[in-house]
Motif scaffolding. Structure first.
Motif, PDB file in Angstrom:
ATOM      1  N   GLU A   1       0.834  -1.205   0.000  1.00 38.21           N
ATOM      2  CA  GLU A   1       0.000   0.000   0.000  1.00 38.21           C
ATOM      3  C   GLU A   1       0.870   1.257   0.000  1.00 38.21           C
ATOM      4  OE1 GLU A   1      -3.281   2.398   2.693  1.00 38.21           O
ATOM      5  OE2 GLU A   1      -2.591   0.451   3.362  1.00 38.21           O
ATOM      6  N   PHE A   2       1.934   1.251   0.794  1.00 38.78           N
ATOM      7  CA  PHE A   2       2.830   2.405   0.861  1.00 38.78           C
ATOM      8  C   PHE A   2       3.449   2.692  -0.509  1.00 38.78           C
ATOM      9  CE2 PHE A   2       7.027   4.282   1.334  1.00 38.78           C
ATOM     10  CZ  PHE A   2       6.727   5.422   2.057  1.00 38.78           C
ATOM     11  N   LYS A   3       3.938   1.663  -1.179  1.00 39.44           N
ATOM     12  CA  LYS A   3       4.565   1.838  -2.491  1.00 39.44           C
ATOM     13  C   LYS A   3       3.544   2.317  -3.529  1.00 39.44           C
ATOM     14  CE  LYS A   3       8.238  -1.416  -1.528  1.00 39.44           C
ATOM     15  NZ  LYS A   3       8.767  -2.761  -1.724  1.00 39.44           N
ATOM     16  N   HIS A   4       2.318   1.824  -3.418  1.00 41.68           N
ATOM     17  CA  HIS A   4       1.257   2.252  -4.333  1.00 41.68           C
ATOM     18  C   HIS A   4       0.985   3.752  -4.160  1.00 41.68           C
ATOM     19  CE1 HIS A   4      -2.455   2.176  -6.643  1.00 41.68           C
ATOM     20  NE2 HIS A   4      -3.057   2.745  -5.623  1.00 41.68           N
ATOM     21  N   LEU A   5       0.849   4.211  -2.914  1.00 35.08           N
ATOM     22  CA  LEU A   5       0.598   5.636  -2.673  1.00 35.08           C
ATOM     23  C   LEU A   5       1.788   6.478  -3.120  1.00 35.08           C
ATOM     24  CD1 LEU A   5      -1.228   5.636   0.776  1.00 35.08           C
ATOM     25  CD2 LEU A   5      -2.194   6.089  -1.476  1.00 35.08           C
ATOM     26  N   HIS A   6       2.996   5.978  -2.837  1.00 34.57           N
ATOM     27  CA  HIS A   6       4.182   6.724  -3.259  1.00 34.57           C
ATOM     28  C   HIS A   6       4.181   6.891  -4.778  1.00 34.57           C
ATOM     29  CE1 HIS A   6       8.346   7.023  -4.743  1.00 34.57           C
ATOM     30  NE2 HIS A   6       8.412   7.964  -3.819  1.00 34.57           N
ATOM     31  N   LYS A   7       3.888   5.820  -5.470  1.00 39.84           N
ATOM     32  CA  LYS A   7       3.860   5.869  -6.941  1.00 39.84           C
ATOM     33  C   LYS A   7       2.807   6.868  -7.417  1.00 39.84           C
ATOM     34  CE  LYS A   7       3.088   3.029 -11.013  1.00 39.84           C
ATOM     35  NZ  LYS A   7       2.662   1.728 -11.523  1.00 39.84           N
ATOM     36  N   ASN A   8       1.613   6.820  -6.841  1.00 49.51           N
ATOM     37  CA  ASN A   8       0.537   7.714  -7.245  1.00 49.51           C
ATOM     38  C   ASN A   8       0.870   9.180  -6.995  1.00 49.51           C
ATOM     39  OD1 ASN A   8      -1.070   5.643  -8.119  1.00 49.51           O
ATOM     40  ND2 ASN A   8      -2.408   5.656  -6.337  1.00 49.51           N
ATOM     41  N   TYR A   9       1.434   9.481  -5.847  1.00 47.12           N
ATOM     42  CA  TYR A   9       1.669  10.859  -5.482  1.00 47.12           C
ATOM     43  C   TYR A   9       3.017  11.389  -5.956  1.00 47.12           C
ATOM     44  CZ  TYR A   9      -2.459  10.551  -2.530  1.00 47.12           C
ATOM     45  OH  TYR A   9      -3.739  10.405  -2.070  1.00 47.12           O
ATOM     46  N   SER A  10       3.876  10.530  -6.430  1.00 42.93           N
ATOM     47  CA  SER A  10       5.182  10.982  -6.891  1.00 42.93           C
ATOM     48  C   SER A  10       5.219  11.217  -8.393  1.00 42.93           C
ATOM     49  CB  SER A  10       6.264   9.961  -6.505  1.00 42.93           C
ATOM     50  OG  SER A  10       6.349   9.876  -5.102  1.00 42.93           O
ATOM     51  N   LEU A  11       4.139  10.864  -9.083  1.00 40.10           N
ATOM     52  CA  LEU A  11       4.068  11.107 -10.521  1.00 40.10           C
ATOM     53  C   LEU A  11       3.983  12.607 -10.771  1.00 40.10           C
ATOM     54  CD1 LEU A  11       1.536   8.340 -11.595  1.00 40.10           C
ATOM     55  CD2 LEU A  11       4.021   8.325 -11.878  1.00 40.10           C
ATOM     56  N   PRO A  12       4.597  13.072 -11.835  1.00 37.25           N
ATOM     57  CA  PRO A  12       4.485  14.509 -12.154  1.00 37.25           C
ATOM     58  C   PRO A  12       3.024  14.905 -12.352  1.00 37.25           C
ATOM     59  CG  PRO A  12       6.099  13.428 -13.576  1.00 37.25           C
ATOM     60  CD  PRO A  12       5.410  12.344 -12.798  1.00 37.25           C
ATOM     61  N   ARG A  13       2.633  15.984 -11.790  1.00 36.51           N
ATOM     62  CA  ARG A  13       1.255  16.475 -11.878  1.00 36.51           C
ATOM     63  C   ARG A  13       1.172  17.514 -12.990  1.00 36.51           C
ATOM     64  NH1 ARG A  13      -1.378  13.121  -9.019  1.00 36.51           N
ATOM     65  NH2 ARG A  13      -0.486  12.618  -7.032  1.00 36.51           N
ATOM     66  N   SER A  14       0.093  17.460 -13.746  1.00 39.71           N
ATOM     67  CA  SER A  14      -0.067  18.455 -14.815  1.00 39.71           C
ATOM     68  C   SER A  14      -1.109  19.480 -14.441  1.00 39.71           C
ATOM     69  CB  SER A  14      -0.432  17.784 -16.124  1.00 39.71           C
ATOM     70  OG  SER A  14      -1.441  16.826 -15.971  1.00 39.71           O
TER      71      SER A  14
END
Length: 125
Positions: free
Chosen positions: A112-125
């Motif tokens: 779960e931690f890695k999933h959230l990190h991946k989601n929130y660490s993606l560049p935001r447009s």
């Protein structure tokens, strides 16, 4: 080798080596958490701005923002480190579960931690 590892239930590890690995894993976890929490606050701010724009247009607005906040699990590492610092033997025995957590950094909460990190660490447009 495969049959040996499937029968292996416990492993003896040098305490100093294990402490070093846990400290390294904790440092990396804190780095990833800091990235994720920044991304979370950016996503939250964006969602809040969108809701305020909806309010300004007098549109119907949901009163919730459905974002999961990343959790910092550094205390899991710190607890294990503290226990090892109090351990008097120079060699410790770990179960498979403990080895997975302490050495391989594969805790019960890791997916779960890695999933959230991946989601929130993606560049935001």
């Amino acid at each position: 080798m495969e049959s040996m590892t499937s029968n292996l239930k416990m492993v003896k590890i040098n305490k100093a080596r294990l402490l070093a690995k846990l400290r390294e894993n904790r440092e990396e976890h804190v780095r990833l958490f800091n990235e994720a929490i920044e991304g979370y606050y950016d996503a939250f701010t964006t969602a809040l701005k969108q809701k305020l724009e909806q309010v300004a247009r007098r549109e119907e607005v949901s009163h919730t923002i459905d974002l999961d906040r990343p959790r910092n699990y550094a205390d899991s590492y710190s607890r294990a480190i503290s226990m090892l610092e109090w351990e008097e033997d120079e060699v410790v025995t770990l179960s498979v579960r403990d080895f997975n957590s302490y050495v391989l950094d594969d805790w019960a909460w890791a997916r779960e931690f890695k999933h959230l990190h991946k989601n929130y660490s993606l560049p935001r447009s």
